[in-house]
Design a protein around this motif. Structure first.
Motif, PDB file in Angstrom:
ATOM      1  N   ASN A   1      47.262  37.510  29.159  1.00 42.04           N
ATOM      2  CA  ASN A   1      48.598  38.627  29.216  1.00 42.04           C
ATOM      3  C   ASN A   1      48.127  39.676  30.342  1.00 42.04           C
ATOM      4  N   PRO A   2      48.533  39.625  31.684  1.00 40.08           N
ATOM      5  CA  PRO A   2      47.894  40.683  32.535  1.00 40.08           C
ATOM      6  C   PRO A   2      49.088  41.597  32.853  1.00 40.08           C
TER       7      PRO A   2
ATOM      8  N   LYS B   1      34.397  53.013  32.741  1.00 40.71           N
ATOM      9  CA  LYS B   1      35.420  53.980  31.738  1.00 40.71           C
ATOM     10  C   LYS B   1      34.680  54.550  30.545  1.00 40.71           C
ATOM     11  N   GLU B   2      34.648  55.793  30.330  1.00 39.79           N
ATOM     12  CA  GLU B   2      34.136  56.355  29.064  1.00 39.79           C
ATOM     13  C   GLU B   2      34.735  56.232  27.851  1.00 39.79           C
ATOM     14  N   ASP B   3      35.979  56.243  27.942  1.00 40.98           N
ATOM     15  CA  ASP B   3      36.845  56.316  26.756  1.00 40.98           C
ATOM     16  C   ASP B   3      37.341  54.866  26.261  1.00 40.98           C
ATOM     17  N   LYS B   4      37.249  53.758  27.143  1.00 41.51           N
ATOM     18  CA  LYS B   4      37.887  52.734  26.766  1.00 41.51           C
ATOM     19  C   LYS B   4      37.336  51.416  27.387  1.00 41.51           C
ATOM     20  N   PRO B   5      37.341  50.185  27.293  1.00 40.41           N
ATOM     21  CA  PRO B   5      36.869  49.159  28.123  1.00 40.41           C
ATOM     22  C   PRO B   5      37.608  49.270  29.317  1.00 40.41           C
ATOM     23  N   GLY B   6      36.412  48.893  30.471  1.00 44.46           N
ATOM     24  CA  GLY B   6      37.321  48.832  31.677  1.00 44.46           C
ATOM     25  C   GLY B   6      36.549  49.791  32.888  1.00 44.46           C
ATOM     26  N   ILE B   7      37.060  49.650  33.854  1.00 44.79           N
ATOM     27  CA  ILE B   7      36.219  50.385  35.027  1.00 44.79           C
ATOM     28  C   ILE B   7      37.287  50.890  35.985  1.00 44.79           C
ATOM     29  N   ASP B   8      36.619  52.016  36.561  1.00 47.91           N
ATOM     30  CA  ASP B   8      37.249  52.870  37.619  1.00 47.91           C
ATOM     31  C   ASP B   8      36.716  52.713  39.053  1.00 47.91           C
ATOM     32  N   VAL B   9      37.515  51.881  39.790  1.00 47.58           N
ATOM     33  CA  VAL B   9      37.275  51.493  41.107  1.00 47.58           C
ATOM     34  C   VAL B   9      37.523  52.712  42.129  1.00 47.58           C
ATOM     35  N   TYR B  10      36.849  53.291  42.852  1.00 51.01           N
ATOM     36  CA  TYR B  10      36.914  54.215  43.961  1.00 51.01           C
ATOM     37  C   TYR B  10      36.900  53.838  45.472  1.00 51.01           C
ATOM     38  N   ILE B  11      37.921  53.639  46.033  1.00 47.95           N
ATOM     39  CA  ILE B  11      37.961  53.242  47.222  1.00 47.95           C
ATOM     40  C   ILE B  11      38.180  54.265  48.205  1.00 47.95           C
ATOM     41  N   ASP B  12      36.895  54.641  49.036  1.00 45.11           N
ATOM     42  CA  ASP B  12      37.391  55.645  50.098  1.00 45.11           C
ATOM     43  C   ASP B  12      38.251  55.462  51.352  1.00 45.11           C
ATOM     44  N   GLY B  13      38.590  56.465  52.029  1.00 44.67           N
ATOM     45  CA  GLY B  13      39.596  56.391  53.167  1.00 44.67           C
ATOM     46  C   GLY B  13      38.967  55.615  54.128  1.00 44.67           C
ATOM     47  N   ARG B  14      37.540  55.585  54.158  1.00 40.66           N
ATOM     48  CA  ARG B  14      36.928  54.942  55.678  1.00 40.66           C
ATOM     49  C   ARG B  14      36.489  53.583  55.210  1.00 40.66           C
ATOM     50  N   THR B  15      37.135  52.957  54.213  1.00 44.80           N
ATOM     51  CA  THR B  15      37.041  51.436  53.854  1.00 44.80           C
ATOM     52  C   THR B  15      37.800  50.641  54.883  1.00 44.80           C
ATOM     53  N   LYS B  16      37.155  49.747  55.559  1.00 48.14           N
ATOM     54  CA  LYS B  16      38.144  48.894  56.537  1.00 48.14           C
ATOM     55  C   LYS B  16      37.477  47.433  56.329  1.00 48.14           C
ATOM     56  N   GLY B  17      38.466  46.633  55.676  1.00 50.94           N
ATOM     57  CA  GLY B  17      38.017  45.490  55.673  1.00 50.94           C
ATOM     58  C   GLY B  17      37.089  44.808  54.632  1.00 50.94           C
ATOM     59  N   GLU B  18      36.841  45.538  53.988  1.00 48.81           N
ATOM     60  CA  GLU B  18      35.870  45.516  52.851  1.00 48.81           C
ATOM     61  C   GLU B  18      36.466  44.617  51.727  1.00 48.81           C
ATOM     62  N   GLN B  19      35.746  43.524  50.909  1.00 51.65           N
ATOM     63  CA  GLN B  19      36.225  42.996  49.622  1.00 51.65           C
ATOM     64  C   GLN B  19      35.433  43.658  48.464  1.00 51.65           C
ATOM     65  N   VAL B  20      36.345  43.824  47.382  1.00 50.33           N
ATOM     66  CA  VAL B  20      35.706  44.068  46.039  1.00 50.33           C
ATOM     67  C   VAL B  20      35.882  42.887  45.191  1.00 50.33           C
TER      68      VAL B  20
ATOM     69  N   HIS C   1      42.461  37.082  27.061  1.00 52.02           N
ATOM     70  CA  HIS C   1      42.056  38.246  27.959  1.00 52.02           C
ATOM     71  C   HIS C   1      43.361  39.046  28.276  1.00 52.02           C
ATOM     72  N   ASP C   2      43.415  40.242  28.068  1.00 54.26           N
ATOM     73  CA  ASP C   2      44.573  41.014  28.584  1.00 54.26           C
ATOM     74  C   ASP C   2      43.918  42.253  29.626  1.00 54.26           C
ATOM     75  N   GLY C   3      44.140  42.113  30.798  1.00 52.53           N
ATOM     76  CA  GLY C   3      43.934  42.797  31.874  1.00 52.53           C
ATOM     77  C   GLY C   3      45.009  43.834  32.155  1.00 52.53           C
ATOM     78  N   ILE C   4      44.831  45.170  32.070  1.00 54.92           N
ATOM     79  CA  ILE C   4      45.757  46.107  32.460  1.00 54.92           C
ATOM     80  C   ILE C   4      45.151  46.816  33.435  1.00 54.92           C
TER      81      ILE C   4
ATOM     82  N   VAL D   1      40.384  42.913  25.902  1.00 56.11           N
ATOM     83  CA  VAL D   1      41.315  44.003  26.455  1.00 56.11           C
ATOM     84  C   VAL D   1      40.561  44.851  27.383  1.00 56.11           C
ATOM     85  N   VAL D   2      41.002  45.064  28.563  1.00 54.13           N
ATOM     86  CA  VAL D   2      40.376  45.485  29.631  1.00 54.13           C
ATOM     87  C   VAL D   2      41.087  46.565  30.564  1.00 54.13           C
ATOM     88  N   TYR D   3      40.976  47.783  30.782  1.00 50.48           N
ATOM     89  CA  TYR D   3      41.735  48.562  31.433  1.00 50.48           C
ATOM     90  C   TYR D   3      40.982  48.962  32.874  1.00 50.48           C
ATOM     91  N   ASN D   4      41.442  48.512  34.068  1.00 47.83           N
ATOM     92  CA  ASN D   4      40.853  48.495  35.263  1.00 47.83           C
ATOM     93  C   ASN D   4      41.792  49.692  36.196  1.00 47.83           C
TER      94      ASN D   4
END
Lengths: 308, 308
Positions: free
Chosen positions: A145-146, A48-67, A112-115, A81-84
């Motif tokens: 504090n999740p 993420k650019e504006d705050k701590p954390g990540i954006d996870v993009y999972i496309d429609g062809r994903t089948k049975g994969e793990q992240v 750790h606060d995971g949002i 503090v992290v925003y995912n």
């Protein structure tokens, strides 16, 4: 490939049951910094650019994969503090393995606060696993504090499998779920507290879509002087089904409070709740002790069976 | 013997199922005034000096006797607040038939707040029946806000059988119970709301005594645009058993919210809660309609069976 230290390796073993590998899509957050990260063909992780954390993009062809996106905090006195955000496209099938472990060997609180926010597209199927664990010989508290927000579009399926294993001194969990038409939610929450730990879990499930359903099972064991409070809430705003079940075992001088709320706002909303709090099953205890176990061993076996 | 008017007679039939007679121990309160009253050998009713209401003294030799203390309000715009205290001596066995009916043919709110306190001695056995009912063609609201406090000494048994039949526009029920050693509480609550009525029922049961137990069953039917909120709370402070069950049927555009709270503060406290909200049983409906009933008749039969 990033080299991981001994403490991090040890904590990863606790919080990532499937085994953390630097393969496919993954992101390891260590003391507030991404230590290593990788994408796969269908899953892209962006900082993420504006705050701590990540954006996870999972496309429609994903089948049975793990992240895998574990978090390790081993700096005493740190608040992370992290925003995912997770964007799951229509039709994707994915397993997200999160989890947070705190090793606190100092005297200051580590927290750790995971949002986490899940945007789940039409017909997508997500399994989200989250394990929380604390350790370390320090007197500083280990606090987690999740906050989990889940938005399910039509026909989406979400399985939330969350467990607080041990060593977490204080936790305040907030979970909000909104279900669209025919969407399905499955929640399995396991919680174990000991010593002077406190745990509070609030969950609000809004069944907005016709034909949506939720099944929530919460199992907890409270030992020592620990305190647990559960407040699951299911609101039926359409023709829907929900079943909430909370079972707790209390031991020693522990205290458990269960305050479920079921709210039917539609003629065809059917909502059921069950809760039970009691001590460990005496008959099972006697049987196991007859087999030669000590009282402590027997209790351990029963507690483990109850939580699994 | 006091002569009763037609409206009072009619309301008494609704709220006093056993039949109100001016015999034995009784007290009929009408628009805030004791219209008639009698004592028996073992049961004495005294008017309070400091505030509206009565003190009812039930001595230890009372066996199987009934006390009838109905309340009728038929003056539109009246607020009647009454404090009734019951002193039940060790070993007494008594049935107390209370209840309140409001006939409001005017356009102002008629309200009755009955604050009842029960001091139940060692081993005494009390059955308390309470029916609430409203009627009258006026537009003024019929409001009932009962407060019930029950203190149970060792081995005491208390059965609370409470029903809100119909016609009550707004109710706020507060019930507090404290149980001593081996004391037993049985609660059967029945509630029916219709049109734009609202009902809220809060109940707190403190199981303080070793071996105490509570069984609470709440059944409700919400019709029209009515709203119901239930908040029963059972707190186990000793080795005790409690079972709370709330079942509701919603019809039309009604809304029901059930927020039970179970709190175990002792290793040997075993507390179970069950709640279910749903629409009327479709299979039963079809069966009764096959037998020639109209939809309305069939619903009436199912609702009645559910509440009884």
């Amino acid at each position: 490939m990033a080299l991981l230290d001994r403490i991090t390796e040890k904590i990863l073993k606790q919080i990532d049951g499937a085994g953390f590998k630097q393969e496919g899509a993954y992101n390891l957050r260590h003391n507030g910094i991404a230590l290593c990260h990788g994408d796969s063909e269908h899953i892209k992780i962006k900082k993420k650019e504006d705050k701590p954390g990540i954006d996870v993009y999972i496309d429609g062809r994903t089948k049975g994969e793990q992240v895998h996106i574990p978090v390790v905090v081993d700096a005493s006195g740190m608040t992370d503090v992290v925003y995912n955000d997770f964007f799951v496209e229509e039709g994707a099938e994915v397993t997200i393995v999160a989890g947070c472990g705190i090793h606190n060997s100092g005297c200051n609180e580590s927290r750790h606060d995971g949002i986490h926010t899940f945007h789940v597209g039409k017909g997508a199927n997500v399994r989200y696993e989250e394990k929380h664990y604390g350790e370390g010989e320090g007197s500083g508290a280990r606090v987690l504090n999740p906050v989990t927000k889940i938005i399910l579009e039509e026909d989406a399926i979400f399985t939330l499998d969350t467990a607080q294993i041990k060593g977490v001194d204080s936790t305040q969990r907030e979970t909000d779920v909104v279900l669209g038409k025919n969407a399905r939610l499955y929640v399995m929450e396991k919680l174990m507290t000991h010593d002077n730990q406190t745990a509070e879990s609030n969950m609000e499930v809004q069944l907005n879509g016709e034909g949506s359903s939720a099944q929530i099972v919460s199992r907890s064991v409270a030992k020592g002087n620990s305190r647990q409070v559960f407040h699951p809430k299911a609101v039926g705003n359409a023709g829907c089904h929900a079943h909430v079940q909370c079972d707790s075992i209390i031991m020693d001088h522990a205290e458990v409070s269960s305050i479920p709320e079921i709210n039917a706002r539609h003629l065809d909303a059917a909502i059921v709740h069950e809760a039970a709090i009691g001590r460990i099953n005496d008959e099972q205890l006697v049987k196991l002790r007859t087999l030669g176990m000590s009282e402590e061993e027997a209790e351990g076996v029963i507690v483990e069976a109850f939580l699994n």
